[in-house]
Design an enzyme around this catalytic site. Structure first.
Site, PDB file in Angstrom:
ATOM      1  N   THR A  74       0.837  -1.205   0.000  1.00  0.00           N
ATOM      2  CA  THR A  74       0.000   0.000   0.000  1.00  0.00           C
ATOM      3  C   THR A  74       0.869   1.251   0.000  1.00  0.00           C
ATOM      4  OG1 THR A  74      -1.781  -1.137   1.174  1.00  0.00           O
ATOM      5  CG2 THR A  74      -1.713   1.263   1.378  1.00  0.00           C
ATOM      6  N   ASN A 153      -5.922  -9.592  -7.355  1.00  0.00           N
ATOM      7  CA  ASN A 153      -6.010 -10.292  -6.080  1.00  0.00           C
ATOM      8  C   ASN A 153      -7.341 -11.014  -5.876  1.00  0.00           C
ATOM      9  OD1 ASN A 153      -6.443  -7.300  -6.057  1.00  0.00           O
ATOM     10  ND2 ASN A 153      -7.459  -7.789  -4.144  1.00  0.00           N
ATOM     11  N   GLN A 181       0.556  -9.723  -5.881  1.00  0.00           N
ATOM     12  CA  GLN A 181       0.058 -11.091  -6.041  1.00  0.00           C
ATOM     13  C   GLN A 181       0.913 -11.908  -7.008  1.00  0.00           C
ATOM     14  OE1 GLN A 181      -2.440 -12.594  -4.438  1.00  0.00           O
ATOM     15  NE2 GLN A 181      -3.239 -10.810  -3.348  1.00  0.00           N
ATOM     16  N   SER A 201       5.294  -7.136  -2.032  1.00  0.00           N
ATOM     17  CA  SER A 201       4.817  -7.328  -0.669  1.00  0.00           C
ATOM     18  C   SER A 201       5.580  -8.439   0.036  1.00  0.00           C
ATOM     19  CB  SER A 201       3.321  -7.698  -0.745  1.00  0.00           C
ATOM     20  OG  SER A 201       2.924  -8.447   0.375  1.00  0.00           O
ATOM     21  N   GLY A 202       5.703  -8.345   1.352  1.00  0.00           N
ATOM     22  CA  GLY A 202       6.244  -9.463   2.120  1.00  0.00           C
ATOM     23  C   GLY A 202       5.198 -10.530   2.358  1.00  0.00           C
ATOM     24  N   HIS A 203       4.056 -10.105   2.887  1.00  0.00           N
ATOM     25  CA  HIS A 203       3.131 -11.102   3.446  1.00  0.00           C
ATOM     26  C   HIS A 203       2.289 -11.855   2.420  1.00  0.00           C
ATOM     27  CE1 HIS A 203      -0.947  -9.090   3.562  1.00  0.00           C
ATOM     28  NE2 HIS A 203      -0.195  -8.040   3.295  1.00  0.00           N
ATOM     29  N   THR A 242      13.459   4.761  10.764  1.00  0.00           N
ATOM     30  CA  THR A 242      14.442   3.718  11.025  1.00  0.00           C
ATOM     31  C   THR A 242      14.041   2.429  10.320  1.00  0.00           C
ATOM     32  OG1 THR A 242      14.904   4.712  13.152  1.00  0.00           O
ATOM     33  CG2 THR A 242      15.606   2.429  12.860  1.00  0.00           C
ATOM     34  N   CYS A 328      -9.940  -6.861   1.671  1.00  0.00           N
ATOM     35  CA  CYS A 328      -9.824  -5.398   1.667  1.00  0.00           C
ATOM     36  C   CYS A 328     -11.134  -4.746   1.257  1.00  0.00           C
ATOM     37  CB  CYS A 328      -8.738  -4.951   0.692  1.00  0.00           C
ATOM     38  SG  CYS A 328      -7.223  -5.859   0.876  1.00  0.00           S
TER      39      CYS A 328
HETATM   40  C1  LIG Z   1      -2.504  -7.290  -0.571  1.00  0.00           C
HETATM   41  C2  LIG Z   1      -2.359  -6.377  -1.721  1.00  0.00           C
HETATM   42  C3  LIG Z   1      -1.961  -5.048  -1.548  1.00  0.00           C
HETATM   43  C4  LIG Z   1      -1.717  -4.450  -0.196  1.00  0.00           C
HETATM   44  O1  LIG Z   1      -0.575  -4.992   0.390  1.00  0.00           O
HETATM   45  P1  LIG Z   1      -0.175  -4.582   1.878  1.00  0.00           P
HETATM   46  O2  LIG Z   1       1.254  -4.972   1.977  1.00  0.00           O
HETATM   47  O3  LIG Z   1      -1.065  -5.366   2.759  1.00  0.00           O
HETATM   48  O4  LIG Z   1      -0.377  -3.122   1.991  1.00  0.00           O
HETATM   49  C5  LIG Z   1      -1.826  -4.258  -2.660  1.00  0.00           C
HETATM   50  N1  LIG Z   1      -2.060  -4.744  -3.876  1.00  0.00           N
HETATM   51  C6  LIG Z   1      -2.443  -6.019  -4.096  1.00  0.00           C
HETATM   52  C7  LIG Z   1      -2.675  -6.510  -5.478  1.00  0.00           C
HETATM   53  C8  LIG Z   1      -2.597  -6.876  -3.013  1.00  0.00           C
HETATM   54  O5  LIG Z   1      -2.990  -8.120  -3.226  1.00  0.00           O
END
Ligand SMILES: *Cc1c(COP(=O)(O)O)cnc(C)c1O
Length: 383
Positions: A74, A153, A181, A201-203, A242, A328
């Site tokens: 984001t 997503n 994604q 993204s990490g997660h 930081t 989301c």
């Molecule tokens: C999950 C997602 C985001 C947001 O990622 P965050 O790291 O949670 O802010 C943005 N774009 C897409 C396509 C996503 O799937």
């Protein structure tokens, strides 16, 4: 097999054990601030960040100097879209995006629209695909940026990123893609695909939450992004604050792991995804596949099931964790703007489920899911 079976990997993913291991020392023994230049605590932390930056760059076939770490995808999306608008908005004030983008892109672009930017939001076809001809026609003299996600997503549709890059560059327009994604689910080589900016993204890729990265293509003269956050100058002034060393180390490790044997991982997810879809359509009628039949993420299955409310289905399948839409998006299925954009029959909106596999998903889990969903649909349809 752990219950409920986790099939919501577009929402977030399990952190790989090896990623956890990689992160732990940076919380405790090696807690230094990478900006501390005067002692070994700082040097060690700085080394960890350098390592992670190198791994992140390698995963994208980029140069480490082209990567900045951010607090999320984001944030990466905001830094690039708002940053370009602030830097170049007086001479070029038109942005093009697509109706199925993640809110972190769509709402950022819309906010710029309220501040006087000219905004074009392109429609998609029934499969969620944007037309490159329409995109090309939308580009004007004052177009600054095109931002199109690499993979959706909700419905998993993969956009023609390389073609869009070529169109943008031939017209002297910048191109950003949100690849949250896509990473770990398709080959993503920035030199091959050609975007100017990529958010990751990490997660979403078995790394930690609260960390992301932005690829900024090196070029001469270097593109300017105006900072949207001000502070101590970290990450080329674009993401001051930081550095979060444990999460950065985790992101790097997650990318290193996902890049290794990627094709095998993709094939594994795709095999199980197709197996699940085939099992369901063999046993049940009235199943509609949402998204593109071919150009789609290997781990995505998004289906609408005639006559079966997704909420009811979820109640019947408590030992499966899946989604009735994006985590989301609004809870109200009528607000599912991605399905709406794909001209999905409105009657199917609340009968739609999104299943997201991961490289950890097993055959046993998919067999179980297929049996549970089939049974539940049959039961719901008979009452
Ligand atoms: C999950 C997602 C985001 C947001 O990622 P965050 O790291 O949670 O802010 C943005 N774009 C897409 C396509 C996503 O799937």
């Amino acid at each position: 097999m752990k219950l409920p079976v986790y099939l919501d990997n577009h929402s977030t993913t399990r952190v790989d054990e090896k990623v956890v291991e990689e992160m732990l020392p940076w919380f405790s023994e090696n807690f230094g601030n990478p900006s501390s230049k005067t002692h070994p605590y700082g040097w060690a932390a700085d080394e960890a960040v350098k390592n992670a930056r190198r791994k992140t760059a390698e995963a994208l076939n980029a140069d480490p100097s082209e990567i900045i770490f951010t607090g999320s995808t984001t944030e990466a999306n905001n830094i690039v879209i708002q940053g370009l608008a602030a830097a170049y908005g007086t001479s070029k004030n038109h942005i093009i995006t697509v109706s199925t983008e993640h809110p972190s892109v769509l709402d950022t672009v819309k906010a710029l629209g309220r501040r006087g930017f000219e905004v074009t939001i392109l429609e998609v076809d029934k499969t969620g695909m944007v037309s490159t001809d329409e995109l090309s026609s939308a580009i004007k003299e004052n177009t600054l940026l095109v931002t199109v996600m690499a993979a959706n997503n909700e419905i998993g549709t993969i956009a023609p990123i390389k073609e869009i890059s070529e169109i943008c560059h031939s017209r002297n327009v910048l191109f950003h893609t949100d690849a949250a994604q896509a990473i770990g689910k398709m080959e993503f080589d920035v030199k091959e695909l050609g975007p100017d900016f990529v958010s990751i993204s990490g997660h979403k890729n078995h790394g930690p939450k609260g960390i992301g990265a932005l690829y900024i293509k090196k070029r001469k003269p270097q593109l300017r992004l105006s900072p949207i956050i001000f502070g101590g100058g970290q990450e080329k002034d674009l993401r001051p604050g930081t550095l979060n060393v444990p999460l950065i180390a985790g992101l790097g490790k997650a990318l290193e792991i996902s890049s290794g044997g990627l094709q095998e991982k993709i094939d594994g997810m795709k095999f199980l995804r197709d197996f699940l879809y085939n099992s369901l359509t063999k046993e049940l009628t009235g199943i509609h596949l949402n998204g593109h039949p071919v150009s789609r993420l290997p781990n995505n299955l998004n289906i609408s099931i005639e006559g079966v409310s997704a909420d009811l289905l979820m109640l019947e399948c408590r030992d499966l964790a899946f989604s009735t839409g994006s985590a989301c998006a609004s809870d109200d299925p009528s607000h599912n703007y991605v399905l709406r954009a794909c001209h999905t029959d409105e009657i199917l909106f609340n009968k739609t489920i999104r299943i997201g596999l991961s490289r950890f998903t097993t055959r046993e889990e998919i067999d179980f899911a297929a049996a549970r969903i089939t049974e539940a649909v049959k039961k719901i349809r008979t009452v």
